[in-house]
Write a protein that holds these residues in place. Structure first.
Motif, PDB file in Angstrom:
ATOM      1  N   PRO A 250       0.834  -1.192   0.000  1.00 34.05           N
ATOM      2  CA  PRO A 250       0.000   0.000   0.000  1.00 34.05           C
ATOM      3  C   PRO A 250       0.873   1.248   0.000  1.00 34.05           C
ATOM      4  O   PRO A 250       2.084   1.185   0.210  1.00 34.05           O
ATOM      5  CB  PRO A 250      -0.789  -0.126   1.302  1.00 34.05           C
ATOM      6  N   PHE A 251       0.242   2.408  -0.229  1.00 33.99           N
ATOM      7  CA  PHE A 251       0.981   3.658  -0.199  1.00 33.99           C
ATOM      8  C   PHE A 251       1.598   3.873   1.181  1.00 33.99           C
ATOM      9  O   PHE A 251       1.120   3.351   2.184  1.00 33.99           O
ATOM     10  CB  PHE A 251       0.083   4.839  -0.570  1.00 33.99           C
ATOM     11  N   PHE A 252       2.649   4.637   1.206  1.00 32.58           N
ATOM     12  CA  PHE A 252       3.433   4.839   2.427  1.00 32.58           C
ATOM     13  C   PHE A 252       2.579   5.418   3.557  1.00 32.58           C
ATOM     14  O   PHE A 252       1.552   6.060   3.341  1.00 32.58           O
ATOM     15  CB  PHE A 252       4.619   5.774   2.145  1.00 32.58           C
TER      16      PHE A 252
ATOM     17  N   PRO B 187       4.274   5.012  12.358  1.00 26.69           N
ATOM     18  CA  PRO B 187       4.988   3.738  12.458  1.00 26.69           C
ATOM     19  C   PRO B 187       4.105   2.615  12.992  1.00 26.69           C
ATOM     20  O   PRO B 187       4.358   2.038  14.058  1.00 26.69           O
ATOM     21  CB  PRO B 187       6.135   4.071  13.423  1.00 26.69           C
ATOM     22  N   GLU B 188       3.061   2.294  12.249  1.00 30.83           N
ATOM     23  CA  GLU B 188       2.149   1.230  12.683  1.00 30.83           C
ATOM     24  C   GLU B 188       1.648   0.479  11.464  1.00 30.83           C
ATOM     25  O   GLU B 188       1.429   1.069  10.398  1.00 30.83           O
ATOM     26  CB  GLU B 188       0.983   1.818  13.475  1.00 30.83           C
ATOM     27  N   LEU B 189       1.472  -0.838  11.603  1.00 30.01           N
ATOM     28  CA  LEU B 189       0.960  -1.648  10.509  1.00 30.01           C
ATOM     29  C   LEU B 189      -0.525  -1.384  10.332  1.00 30.01           C
ATOM     30  O   LEU B 189      -1.275  -1.297  11.301  1.00 30.01           O
ATOM     31  CB  LEU B 189       1.202  -3.127  10.799  1.00 30.01           C
TER      32      LEU B 189
ATOM     33  N   ILE C 181       7.254   2.348   4.333  1.00 26.41           N
ATOM     34  CA  ILE C 181       6.731   1.550   3.245  1.00 26.41           C
ATOM     35  C   ILE C 181       6.537   0.134   3.772  1.00 26.41           C
ATOM     36  O   ILE C 181       7.486  -0.496   4.261  1.00 26.41           O
ATOM     37  CB  ILE C 181       7.674   1.554   2.036  1.00 26.41           C
ATOM     38  N   GLN C 182       5.313  -0.366   3.685  1.00 27.59           N
ATOM     39  CA  GLN C 182       4.967  -1.686   4.212  1.00 27.59           C
ATOM     40  C   GLN C 182       4.727  -2.647   3.061  1.00 27.59           C
ATOM     41  O   GLN C 182       3.954  -2.360   2.152  1.00 27.59           O
ATOM     42  CB  GLN C 182       3.710  -1.579   5.086  1.00 27.59           C
TER      43      GLN C 182
ATOM     44  N   VAL D 233      -2.948  -6.274   7.721  1.00 31.35           N
ATOM     45  CA  VAL D 233      -1.953  -7.080   8.435  1.00 31.35           C
ATOM     46  C   VAL D 233      -2.466  -8.456   8.831  1.00 31.35           C
ATOM     47  O   VAL D 233      -1.703  -9.434   8.847  1.00 31.35           O
ATOM     48  CB  VAL D 233      -1.424  -6.300   9.668  1.00 31.35           C
ATOM     49  N   ARG D 234      -3.740  -8.602   9.105  1.00 30.53           N
ATOM     50  CA  ARG D 234      -4.246  -9.903   9.553  1.00 30.53           C
ATOM     51  C   ARG D 234      -4.280 -10.940   8.421  1.00 30.53           C
ATOM     52  O   ARG D 234      -4.480 -12.126   8.681  1.00 30.53           O
ATOM     53  CB  ARG D 234      -5.649  -9.727  10.135  1.00 30.53           C
TER      54      ARG D 234
END
Length: 205
Positions: A155-157, A161-163, A199-200, A168-169
């Protein structure tokens, strides 16, 4: 998820500060280029066939398509005007880049299973869509289904600082990179106009 009233869409250049405005909101700005390129480069590490949701200014779309590793890159865009603005600025596109029209929350169900190596996700969505837990519970399994084993969803940045709970699940492996950013003084959608962006990258095992 398309609204009944079509929003006004315009490209604003204010002394070199470029903004794509959708419905009076800042959908994307040109200062994002380095983050978009970093996201695109990360995506291209994972295969050859890619899919992108949300064309925006086309920064990531061109970066992905122009990567030597890329065989095919399809971009899904909801609004005609966004594509028209993009094509006006970039009349000669790479041959492996296609732009499709449609609503992602409908189109995702038609994506063939295990057909793509990665998806970059950056659509302009209303806040009520982001908060709709049932919608994301229906949608994300379809994203995972469309990814090949080892494929990724980026996904977009984020400037927090959290998922993101929406994604995430549905994945066991997450890669996160931290980058510095400096936005415009007028930017409204980041937490501050400079700092760290994340960036995740969610990988299908």
């Amino acid at each position: 998820m398309e609204s009944q009233t079509k929003p006004a869409i315009e490209l604003i250049d204010n002394d070199g500060e470029v903004t794509l405005s959708i419905g009076g909101e800042q959908a994307m700005q040109a200062w994002e280029r380095e983050l978009m390129w970093a996201s695109a480069d990360m995506l291209c590490e994972y295969g050859r066939d890619f899919y992108e949701v949300g064309l925006g200014l086309g920064l990531s779309a061109l970066r992905i398509a122009e990567n030597p590793a890329t065989r095919s890159h399809a971009v899904l865009e909801l609004f005609d005007e966004v594509e028209e603005l993009f094509r006006d600025r970039h009349p000669h596109l790479p041959g492996n880049l296609t732009v499709e029209r449609g609503d992602f929350f409908q189109r995702v169900f038609a994506l063939p299973s295990e057909s793509i190596d990665g998806m970059f996700f950056d659509p302009a969505l209303d806040m009520e869509v982001w908060k709709d837990e049932a919608l994301w519970a229906r949608t994300m399994p379809e994203v995972v289904r469309a990814l090949r084993p080892g494929g990724v969803f980026i996904p977009f940045f984020s400037t927090r600082p959290e998922l993101r709970w929406q994604y995430v699940r549905h994945f066991r492996t997450v890669r996160v990179e931290r980058h510095r950013y400096t936005a415009y003084d007028t930017t409204e959608y980041t937490h501050g106009t400079s700092g760290d962006a994340y960036i995740q990258c969610f990988r299908k095992d």
